[in-house]
Design a protein around this motif. Structure first.
Motif, short mmCIF file in Angstrom:
data_model
loop_
_atom_site.label_atom_id
_atom_site.label_comp_id
_atom_site.label_asym_id
_atom_site.label_seq_id
_atom_site.Cartn_x
_atom_site.Cartn_y
_atom_site.Cartn_z
N GLY A 1 0.79 -1.22 0.00
CA GLY A 1 0.00 0.00 0.00
C GLY A 1 0.82 1.27 0.00
O GLY A 1 0.62 2.16 -0.85
N PRO A 2 1.80 1.43 0.93
CA PRO A 2 2.60 2.66 0.92
C PRO A 2 3.36 2.87 -0.38
O PRO A 2 3.56 4.02 -0.80
CB PRO A 2 3.55 2.45 2.11
CG PRO A 2 2.83 1.50 3.01
CD PRO A 2 2.08 0.59 2.10
N PHE A 3 3.81 1.78 -1.03
CA PHE A 3 4.53 1.93 -2.30
C PHE A 3 3.63 2.51 -3.37
O PHE A 3 4.02 3.44 -4.10
CB PHE A 3 5.08 0.57 -2.75
CG PHE A 3 6.26 0.09 -1.96
CD1 PHE A 3 7.54 0.56 -2.24
CD2 PHE A 3 6.10 -0.83 -0.94
CE1 PHE A 3 8.63 0.12 -1.52
CE2 PHE A 3 7.19 -1.28 -0.22
CZ PHE A 3 8.46 -0.80 -0.50
N TRP A 4 2.40 1.99 -3.49
CA TRP A 4 1.50 2.48 -4.53
C TRP A 4 1.06 3.91 -4.23
O TRP A 4 0.91 4.72 -5.16
CB TRP A 4 0.27 1.57 -4.64
CG TRP A 4 0.61 0.20 -5.12
CD1 TRP A 4 0.45 -0.97 -4.45
CD2 TRP A 4 1.17 -0.15 -6.39
NE1 TRP A 4 0.89 -2.03 -5.20
CE2 TRP A 4 1.33 -1.56 -6.41
CE3 TRP A 4 1.55 0.57 -7.51
CZ2 TRP A 4 1.86 -2.23 -7.49
CZ3 TRP A 4 2.10 -0.10 -8.60
CH2 TRP A 4 2.24 -1.49 -8.59
N ARG A 5 0.89 4.25 -2.98
CA ARG A 5 0.55 5.64 -2.65
C ARG A 5 1.71 6.58 -2.98
O ARG A 5 1.50 7.70 -3.45
CB ARG A 5 0.16 5.74 -1.18
CG ARG A 5 -1.21 5.16 -0.87
CD ARG A 5 -1.68 5.54 0.53
NE ARG A 5 -0.89 4.87 1.55
CZ ARG A 5 -1.19 3.68 2.07
NH1 ARG A 5 -2.26 3.03 1.63
NH2 ARG A 5 -0.43 3.14 3.01
N ALA A 6 2.94 6.11 -2.73
CA ALA A 6 4.11 6.94 -3.06
C ALA A 6 4.22 7.15 -4.56
O ALA A 6 4.57 8.25 -5.02
CB ALA A 6 5.37 6.28 -2.51
N ILE A 7 3.93 6.13 -5.35
CA ILE A 7 3.98 6.28 -6.80
C ILE A 7 2.91 7.26 -7.27
O ILE A 7 3.15 8.08 -8.17
CB ILE A 7 3.80 4.90 -7.48
CG1 ILE A 7 5.01 4.01 -7.19
CG2 ILE A 7 3.60 5.05 -8.99
CD1 ILE A 7 4.88 2.60 -7.72
N ALA A 8 1.72 7.21 -6.66
CA ALA A 8 0.66 8.16 -7.03
C ALA A 8 1.09 9.59 -6.73
O ALA A 8 0.88 10.51 -7.54
CB ALA A 8 -0.62 7.82 -6.28
N VAL A 9 1.72 9.80 -5.57
CA VAL A 9 2.21 11.14 -5.23
C VAL A 9 3.29 11.58 -6.21
O VAL A 9 3.34 12.74 -6.65
CB VAL A 9 2.73 11.17 -3.78
CG1 VAL A 9 3.42 12.49 -3.48
CG2 VAL A 9 1.60 10.92 -2.80
N LEU B 1 3.65 15.47 -12.80
CA LEU B 1 2.71 16.13 -13.72
C LEU B 1 2.76 17.64 -13.54
O LEU B 1 2.79 18.40 -14.52
CB LEU B 1 1.30 15.60 -13.46
CG LEU B 1 0.18 16.22 -14.30
CD1 LEU B 1 0.36 15.88 -15.78
CD2 LEU B 1 -1.18 15.73 -13.81
N GLY B 2 2.77 18.09 -12.28
CA GLY B 2 2.88 19.52 -12.04
C GLY B 2 4.19 20.09 -12.56
O GLY B 2 4.22 21.20 -13.14
N TYR B 3 5.28 19.34 -12.41
CA TYR B 3 6.59 19.79 -12.92
C TYR B 3 6.58 19.91 -14.44
O TYR B 3 7.09 20.89 -15.00
CB TYR B 3 7.64 18.80 -12.45
CG TYR B 3 9.05 19.11 -12.91
CD1 TYR B 3 9.58 20.39 -12.78
CD2 TYR B 3 9.85 18.12 -13.46
CE1 TYR B 3 10.88 20.68 -13.19
CE2 TYR B 3 11.14 18.40 -13.88
CZ TYR B 3 11.65 19.69 -13.75
OH TYR B 3 12.93 19.96 -14.16
N ALA B 4 5.96 18.92 -15.11
CA ALA B 4 5.89 18.97 -16.58
C ALA B 4 5.07 20.17 -17.04
O ALA B 4 5.42 20.85 -18.03
CB ALA B 4 5.30 17.67 -17.11
N ALA B 5 3.98 20.47 -16.33
CA ALA B 5 3.15 21.62 -16.71
C ALA B 5 3.92 22.93 -16.52
O ALA B 5 3.84 23.85 -17.36
CB ALA B 5 1.87 21.63 -15.89
N ALA C 1 -2.59 13.88 -17.23
CA ALA C 1 -3.39 14.14 -16.03
C ALA C 1 -4.49 13.10 -15.87
O ALA C 1 -4.73 12.59 -14.77
CB ALA C 1 -3.98 15.54 -16.10
N VAL C 2 -5.18 12.79 -16.98
CA VAL C 2 -6.25 11.78 -16.92
C VAL C 2 -5.68 10.42 -16.53
O VAL C 2 -6.24 9.71 -15.68
CB VAL C 2 -6.99 11.71 -18.27
CG1 VAL C 2 -7.96 10.52 -18.28
CG2 VAL C 2 -7.73 13.00 -18.55
N THR D 1 7.31 15.16 -21.10
CA THR D 1 6.83 14.40 -19.93
C THR D 1 7.66 14.66 -18.68
O THR D 1 7.24 14.31 -17.58
CB THR D 1 6.87 12.90 -20.25
OG1 THR D 1 8.19 12.56 -20.70
CG2 THR D 1 5.86 12.54 -21.32
N ALA D 2 8.84 15.23 -18.85
CA ALA D 2 9.75 15.46 -17.73
C ALA D 2 10.00 14.15 -16.96
O ALA D 2 10.26 13.12 -17.59
CB ALA D 2 9.19 16.55 -16.81
#
Length: 391
Positions: free
Chosen positions: A5-13, A19-23, A46-47, A97-98
């Protein structure tokens, strides 16, 4: 989801931050040949970030089809950099994509280990090098820092995730083994309180009567020895422990239930006063001693086993005293007799031989309640003190 669980949450973050960096890079560049297409690519990213955040958190959706599509879509967004940036981009220009392309590499590593992370890193690195080759850059002069970091991230995260899974599996096995051991101890106490004592009684009475009864007593003694050995050695822990039904042994002396209900506890003194007789004196506080029904059951059974030992080893006419003391944080139950005492080393020898009267039926029950047992023995008698915390 377990340890993953913590690994997948870290990947989502990581995806959201990338994404914000690429924008931000797209806003700051101002010189891309097709900025509108760039924003379309950012929108796709983003989607897909929202989709993967949910999909990877759901075990039913997490699998190789999702991982493969994640890798291919990320590679496609990376390759779109050729059209978005146009010919004016340099070898050191960050792709559209940065760092977002590292997310599928991390996902592959978490899902299947360092080898899968390395494979995903190789695919993204080949796509990056192909992108730079199409632009006409000299690949020998192109910095490979991105490819190196992808390989390090995929392999290291994959290795750490695999170690975490193995640690979780070992911990689960240890919990199951401990639970199986406790279940076996409860079963052993129940057998000792009923079957073993009946077999011992048949053996003793058969020897006293003689004749055919002596043969019955001898057979009962043999079966008692076999059963004691089975209880002592115990079965191997079952790894499917979650699906087993819980066995709760019957008690020979059921505890009394308070009229106030189980929420307010049962009176230990009332339960122990049932043992009072011409040979057994019971002294309890004037006020009730409320404990949980389970604690009353266990202490009552432990006292009953102590009295059985008195009758067995000290004779039918031996005197015994039961004293109940209620302190602010604990309850102390003392069983004392006027017998000849316990020889040195006898308790350890009895436990080794599979005799569970003290080791399990008394010490084990009190230990399950979070308490402790102290045994003092002398030629003038034996005193067993059982202390149980009120909590």
């Amino acid at each position: 989801m377990g340890i993953e669980g913590p690994f997948w949450r870290a990947i989502a973050v990581f995806r959201i931050a990338s994404l914000g960096y690429a924008a931000i890079l797209l806003v700051q560049s101002g010189g891309y040949a097709h900025p509108v297409t760039g924003w379309i690519v950012i929108g796709v990213m983003a989607v897909w970030t929202a989709v993967t955040t949910y999909a990877y958190s759901t075990e039913a959706l997490r699998g190789w089809p999702l991982l493969t599509f994640d890798l291919l879509l990320s590679a496609a967004c990376l390759l779109s950099t050729v059209y978005v940036q146009g010919p004016q981009a340099t070898a050191n220009t960050m792709p559209i994509t940065a760092t977002w392309v590292a997310a599928p590499v991390l996902a592959w590593g978490v899902y299947s280990g360092r080898r899968a992370g390395g494979v995903a890193a190789a695919v993204m690195s080949v796509a990056d090098l192909w992108l730079r080759g199409v632009r006409g850059f000299d690949l020998a002069a192109v910095p490979v820092n991105g490819a190196v970091l992808l390989f390090m991230a995929g392999i290291v995260i994959g290795h750490v995730a695999r170690l975490a899974k193995q640690a979780e599996e070992r911990m689960q096995r240890a919990i199951e083994i401990e639970a199986a051991g406790r279940e076996r101890e409860r079963l052993a106490r129940g057998i000792h309180d009923s079957v073993l004592q009946v077999l011992a009684l048949v053996q003793r009475r058969g020897a006293e009567i003689g004749g055919e009864a002596a043969d019955l007593g001898r057979l009962a003694g043999e079966q008692e020895a076999v059963l004691r050995e089975l209880v002592r050695s115990g079965p191997r822990p079952d790894r499917s422990l979650r699906s087993r039904r819980r066995f709760v042994p019957a008690r020979r002396a059921p505890a009394a239930r308070s009229d106030q209900g189980s929420d307010q506890g049962s009176d230990l003194g009332d339960a122990l006063r049932r043992y009072g007789s011409a040979q057994v004196t019971v002294a309890t506080p004037a006020d009730p001693v409320p404990l949980s029904p389970r604690a009353v059951d266990e202490l009552t059974a432990a006292v009953g086993n102590a009295l059985d030992n008195v009758r067995r080893h000290c004779g039918e006419h031996a005197r015994a005293w039961i004293l109940v003391e209620s302190e602010p944080d604990r309850v102390i139950v003392t069983v004392r007799d006027d017998g000849p005492g316990i020889p040195d080393g006898r308790l350890a020898e009895a436990a080794k031989d599979g005799r569970l009267g003290v080791s399990q039926s008394i010490r084990g029950r009190v230990a399950d309640l979070g308490g402790n047992v102290t045994i003092l023995s002398s030629p003038d008698g034996t005193e067993i003190e059982m202390s149980v915390p009120l909590s």
